[in-house]
Design a protein around this motif. Structure first.
Motif, PDB file in Angstrom:
ATOM      1  N   CYS A   3       0.856  -1.176   0.000  1.00 23.40           N
ATOM      2  CA  CYS A   3       0.000   0.000   0.000  1.00 23.40           C
ATOM      3  C   CYS A   3       0.895   1.231   0.000  1.00 23.40           C
ATOM      4  O   CYS A   3       1.810   1.330   0.813  1.00 23.40           O
ATOM      5  CB  CYS A   3      -0.904   0.010   1.235  1.00 23.40           C
ATOM      6  SG  CYS A   3      -1.933   1.492   1.349  1.00 23.40           S
ATOM      7  N   ARG A   4       0.628   2.141  -0.882  1.00 24.75           N
ATOM      8  CA  ARG A   4       1.389   3.395  -0.936  1.00 24.75           C
ATOM      9  C   ARG A   4       0.458   4.599  -1.024  1.00 24.75           C
ATOM     10  O   ARG A   4       0.837   5.649  -1.523  1.00 24.75           O
ATOM     11  CB  ARG A   4       2.348   3.363  -2.118  1.00 24.75           C
ATOM     12  CG  ARG A   4       3.401   2.275  -1.957  1.00 24.75           C
ATOM     13  CD  ARG A   4       4.389   2.269  -3.056  1.00 24.75           C
ATOM     14  NE  ARG A   4       5.310   1.171  -2.835  1.00 24.75           N
ATOM     15  CZ  ARG A   4       6.502   1.095  -3.319  1.00 24.75           C
ATOM     16  NH1 ARG A   4       6.957   2.076  -4.071  1.00 24.75           N
ATOM     17  NH2 ARG A   4       7.274   0.067  -3.082  1.00 24.75           N
ATOM     18  N   THR A   5      -0.733   4.433  -0.535  1.00 25.70           N
ATOM     19  CA  THR A   5      -1.734   5.487  -0.617  1.00 25.70           C
ATOM     20  C   THR A   5      -1.251   6.786   0.013  1.00 25.70           C
ATOM     21  O   THR A   5      -1.438   7.867  -0.543  1.00 25.70           O
ATOM     22  CB  THR A   5      -3.048   5.032   0.056  1.00 25.70           C
ATOM     23  OG1 THR A   5      -3.462   3.818  -0.561  1.00 25.70           O
ATOM     24  CG2 THR A   5      -4.131   6.079  -0.094  1.00 25.70           C
ATOM     25  N   CYS A   6      -0.620   6.694   1.168  1.00 28.27           N
ATOM     26  CA  CYS A   6      -0.183   7.906   1.870  1.00 28.27           C
ATOM     27  C   CYS A   6       0.834   8.693   1.044  1.00 28.27           C
ATOM     28  O   CYS A   6       0.751   9.915   0.958  1.00 28.27           O
ATOM     29  CB  CYS A   6       0.383   7.565   3.248  1.00 28.27           C
ATOM     30  SG  CYS A   6       1.777   6.416   3.249  1.00 28.27           S
ATOM     31  N   SER A   7       1.777   8.011   0.427  1.00 28.14           N
ATOM     32  CA  SER A   7       2.800   8.729  -0.339  1.00 28.14           C
ATOM     33  C   SER A   7       2.228   9.305  -1.633  1.00 28.14           C
ATOM     34  O   SER A   7       2.680  10.343  -2.100  1.00 28.14           O
ATOM     35  CB  SER A   7       3.995   7.825  -0.644  1.00 28.14           C
ATOM     36  OG  SER A   7       3.643   6.803  -1.542  1.00 28.14           O
ATOM     37  N   GLU A   8       1.231   8.638  -2.191  1.00 31.64           N
ATOM     38  CA  GLU A   8       0.599   9.145  -3.409  1.00 31.64           C
ATOM     39  C   GLU A   8      -0.161  10.443  -3.147  1.00 31.64           C
ATOM     40  O   GLU A   8      -0.282  11.283  -4.018  1.00 31.64           O
ATOM     41  CB  GLU A   8      -0.344   8.088  -3.988  1.00 31.64           C
ATOM     42  CG  GLU A   8       0.394   6.874  -4.521  1.00 31.64           C
ATOM     43  CD  GLU A   8      -0.519   5.698  -4.807  1.00 31.64           C
ATOM     44  OE1 GLU A   8      -1.741   5.807  -4.565  1.00 31.64           O
ATOM     45  OE2 GLU A   8      -0.008   4.664  -5.252  1.00 31.64           O
ATOM     46  N   ARG A   9      -0.660  10.610  -1.942  1.00 30.22           N
ATOM     47  CA  ARG A   9      -1.449  11.788  -1.590  1.00 30.22           C
ATOM     48  C   ARG A   9      -0.604  12.927  -1.031  1.00 30.22           C
ATOM     49  O   ARG A   9      -1.051  14.062  -0.952  1.00 30.22           O
ATOM     50  CB  ARG A   9      -2.503  11.365  -0.564  1.00 30.22           C
ATOM     51  CG  ARG A   9      -3.516  12.402  -0.267  1.00 30.22           C
ATOM     52  CD  ARG A   9      -4.413  12.650  -1.483  1.00 30.22           C
ATOM     53  NE  ARG A   9      -5.644  13.289  -1.040  1.00 30.22           N
ATOM     54  CZ  ARG A   9      -5.953  14.536  -1.332  1.00 30.22           C
ATOM     55  NH1 ARG A   9      -5.185  15.263  -2.077  1.00 30.22           N
ATOM     56  NH2 ARG A   9      -7.059  15.055  -0.878  1.00 30.22           N
ATOM     57  N   CYS A  10       0.638  12.624  -0.640  1.00 31.18           N
ATOM     58  CA  CYS A  10       1.495  13.608   0.027  1.00 31.18           C
ATOM     59  C   CYS A  10       2.161  14.536  -0.987  1.00 31.18           C
ATOM     60  O   CYS A  10       3.186  14.204  -1.590  1.00 31.18           O
ATOM     61  CB  CYS A  10       2.558  12.900   0.868  1.00 31.18           C
ATOM     62  SG  CYS A  10       3.602  14.037   1.797  1.00 31.18           S
ATOM     63  N   GLU A  11       1.576  15.728  -1.153  1.00 30.82           N
ATOM     64  CA  GLU A  11       2.125  16.710  -2.092  1.00 30.82           C
ATOM     65  C   GLU A  11       3.465  17.273  -1.633  1.00 30.82           C
ATOM     66  O   GLU A  11       4.266  17.712  -2.442  1.00 30.82           O
ATOM     67  CB  GLU A  11       1.127  17.839  -2.318  1.00 30.82           C
ATOM     68  CG  GLU A  11      -0.102  17.408  -3.075  1.00 30.82           C
ATOM     69  CD  GLU A  11      -1.083  18.542  -3.305  1.00 30.82           C
ATOM     70  OE1 GLU A  11      -0.713  19.713  -3.126  1.00 30.82           O
ATOM     71  OE2 GLU A  11      -2.228  18.234  -3.682  1.00 30.82           O
ATOM     72  N   ALA A  12       3.699  17.256  -0.326  1.00 30.81           N
ATOM     73  CA  ALA A  12       4.953  17.781   0.220  1.00 30.81           C
ATOM     74  C   ALA A  12       6.118  16.825   0.010  1.00 30.81           C
ATOM     75  O   ALA A  12       7.278  17.212   0.178  1.00 30.81           O
ATOM     76  CB  ALA A  12       4.794  18.072   1.717  1.00 30.81           C
ATOM     77  N   GLY A  13       5.837  15.583  -0.356  1.00 30.12           N
ATOM     78  CA  GLY A  13       6.902  14.595  -0.563  1.00 30.12           C
ATOM     79  C   GLY A  13       7.516  14.088   0.730  1.00 30.12           C
ATOM     80  O   GLY A  13       8.636  13.594   0.735  1.00 30.12           O
ATOM     81  N   ALA A  14       6.773  14.185   1.821  1.00 30.61           N
ATOM     82  CA  ALA A  14       7.303  13.770   3.127  1.00 30.61           C
ATOM     83  C   ALA A  14       7.252  12.270   3.329  1.00 30.61           C
ATOM     84  O   ALA A  14       7.972  11.727   4.167  1.00 30.61           O
ATOM     85  CB  ALA A  14       6.531  14.460   4.239  1.00 30.61           C
ATOM     86  N   LEU A  15       6.417  11.579   2.576  1.00 27.53           N
ATOM     87  CA  LEU A  15       6.285  10.125   2.706  1.00 27.53           C
ATOM     88  C   LEU A  15       6.839   9.444   1.466  1.00 27.53           C
ATOM     89  O   LEU A  15       6.475   9.783   0.340  1.00 27.53           O
ATOM     90  CB  LEU A  15       4.814   9.750   2.878  1.00 27.53           C
ATOM     91  CG  LEU A  15       4.225  10.050   4.240  1.00 27.53           C
ATOM     92  CD1 LEU A  15       2.716  10.136   4.163  1.00 27.53           C
ATOM     93  CD2 LEU A  15       4.647   8.998   5.239  1.00 27.53           C
ATOM     94  N   ARG A  16       7.713   8.489   1.711  1.00 27.22           N
ATOM     95  CA  ARG A  16       8.213   7.672   0.604  1.00 27.22           C
ATOM     96  C   ARG A  16       8.409   6.258   1.116  1.00 27.22           C
ATOM     97  O   ARG A  16       8.399   6.018   2.319  1.00 27.22           O
ATOM     98  CB  ARG A  16       9.484   8.240   0.004  1.00 27.22           C
ATOM     99  CG  ARG A  16      10.640   8.366   0.938  1.00 27.22           C
ATOM    100  CD  ARG A  16      11.797   9.149   0.275  1.00 27.22           C
ATOM    101  NE  ARG A  16      12.933   9.143   1.167  1.00 27.22           N
ATOM    102  CZ  ARG A  16      13.976   8.342   1.045  1.00 27.22           C
ATOM    103  NH1 ARG A  16      14.056   7.503   0.031  1.00 27.22           N
ATOM    104  NH2 ARG A  16      14.960   8.382   1.905  1.00 27.22           N
ATOM    105  N   PHE A  17       8.575   5.337   0.207  1.00 25.90           N
ATOM    106  CA  PHE A  17       8.696   3.938   0.595  1.00 25.90           C
ATOM    107  C   PHE A  17      10.092   3.413   0.311  1.00 25.90           C
ATOM    108  O   PHE A  17      10.639   3.627  -0.764  1.00 25.90           O
ATOM    109  CB  PHE A  17       7.631   3.102  -0.109  1.00 25.90           C
ATOM    110  CG  PHE A  17       6.302   3.230   0.546  1.00 25.90           C
ATOM    111  CD1 PHE A  17       5.849   2.251   1.419  1.00 25.90           C
ATOM    112  CD2 PHE A  17       5.516   4.350   0.350  1.00 25.90           C
ATOM    113  CE1 PHE A  17       4.639   2.387   2.066  1.00 25.90           C
ATOM    114  CE2 PHE A  17       4.299   4.490   0.992  1.00 25.90           C
ATOM    115  CZ  PHE A  17       3.863   3.500   1.848  1.00 25.90           C
ATOM    116  N   ILE A  18      10.632   2.732   1.289  1.00 23.69           N
ATOM    117  CA  ILE A  18      11.969   2.143   1.197  1.00 23.69           C
ATOM    118  C   ILE A  18      11.815   0.682   0.793  1.00 23.69           C
ATOM    119  O   ILE A  18      11.163  -0.095   1.510  1.00 23.69           O
ATOM    120  CB  ILE A  18      12.704   2.232   2.560  1.00 23.69           C
ATOM    121  CG1 ILE A  18      12.699   3.665   3.092  1.00 23.69           C
ATOM    122  CG2 ILE A  18      14.109   1.660   2.457  1.00 23.69           C
ATOM    123  CD1 ILE A  18      13.359   4.669   2.182  1.00 23.69           C
TER     124      ILE A  18
END
Length: 164
Positions: A107-122
């Motif tokens: 699931c990467r929903t949070c990073s897709e919605r984060c316009e600030a780019g604060a969430l990414r997946f490692i």
């Protein structure tokens, strides 16, 4: 009367956590002294995250949307409870243990919605990529809270960098 006693007398359990006031709010004691509870900020909120909370004071609910920081609430506030010279707020995202990645669900929903780019997946070798939050980039907009299918994200103040 304090809000936990009021909640008890109304037959409701006490709230958990702190009430989130609209962006650009003055400190809580000053806010409750200045706010007239007119509802103008609620009526003009373009993302409809403001609602009339306990005592009629405006509060924020990120369950269905986040803040666009449009400043319409500040522009219509005549009482001085919201002031544009202040920072919107000190809220930061917190990713909890209910994150779907802990159940090996991609699931990467949070990073897709984060316009600030604060969430990414490692990427994780042989596993599901886990979210990483950059608190320096997080503006506390709450869009990740609204969109998280696992209801694993909350917003809080004075958050320190932690990994899940």
């Amino acid at each position: 009367m304090n809000s936990s006693r009021r909640s008890f007398l109304r037959g409701r359990s006490a709230r958990s956590g702190t009430v989130v006031r609209p962006p650009w709010s003055v400190p809580e004691l000053l806010f409750t002294g200045l706010c007239t509870r007119c509802g103008d900020c609620i009526a003009h909120c373009e993302t409809q995250i403001l609602y009339k909370g306990d005592g009629g004071f405006p509060e924020v609910n990120f369950d269905s949307n986040g803040c666009s920081f449009c400043q319409k609430c500040v522009q219509v506030c005549q009482s001085g409870a919201l002031r544009p010279a202040l920072l919107p707020w000190q809220l930061k995202a917190v990713i909890g243990a209910a994150c779907l990645t802990h159940q090996k669900v991609i699931c990467r929903t949070c990073s897709e919605r984060c316009e600030a780019g604060a969430l990414r997946f490692i990427p994780a070798t042989g596993g599901v990529a886990i979210p990483q939050l950059d608190l320096n980039l997080c503006n506390g907009c709450g869009h990740c809270v609204a969109d998280c299918p696992g209801h694993a994200i909350t917003l809080g103040e004075n958050i320190k960098e932690v990994s899940i």
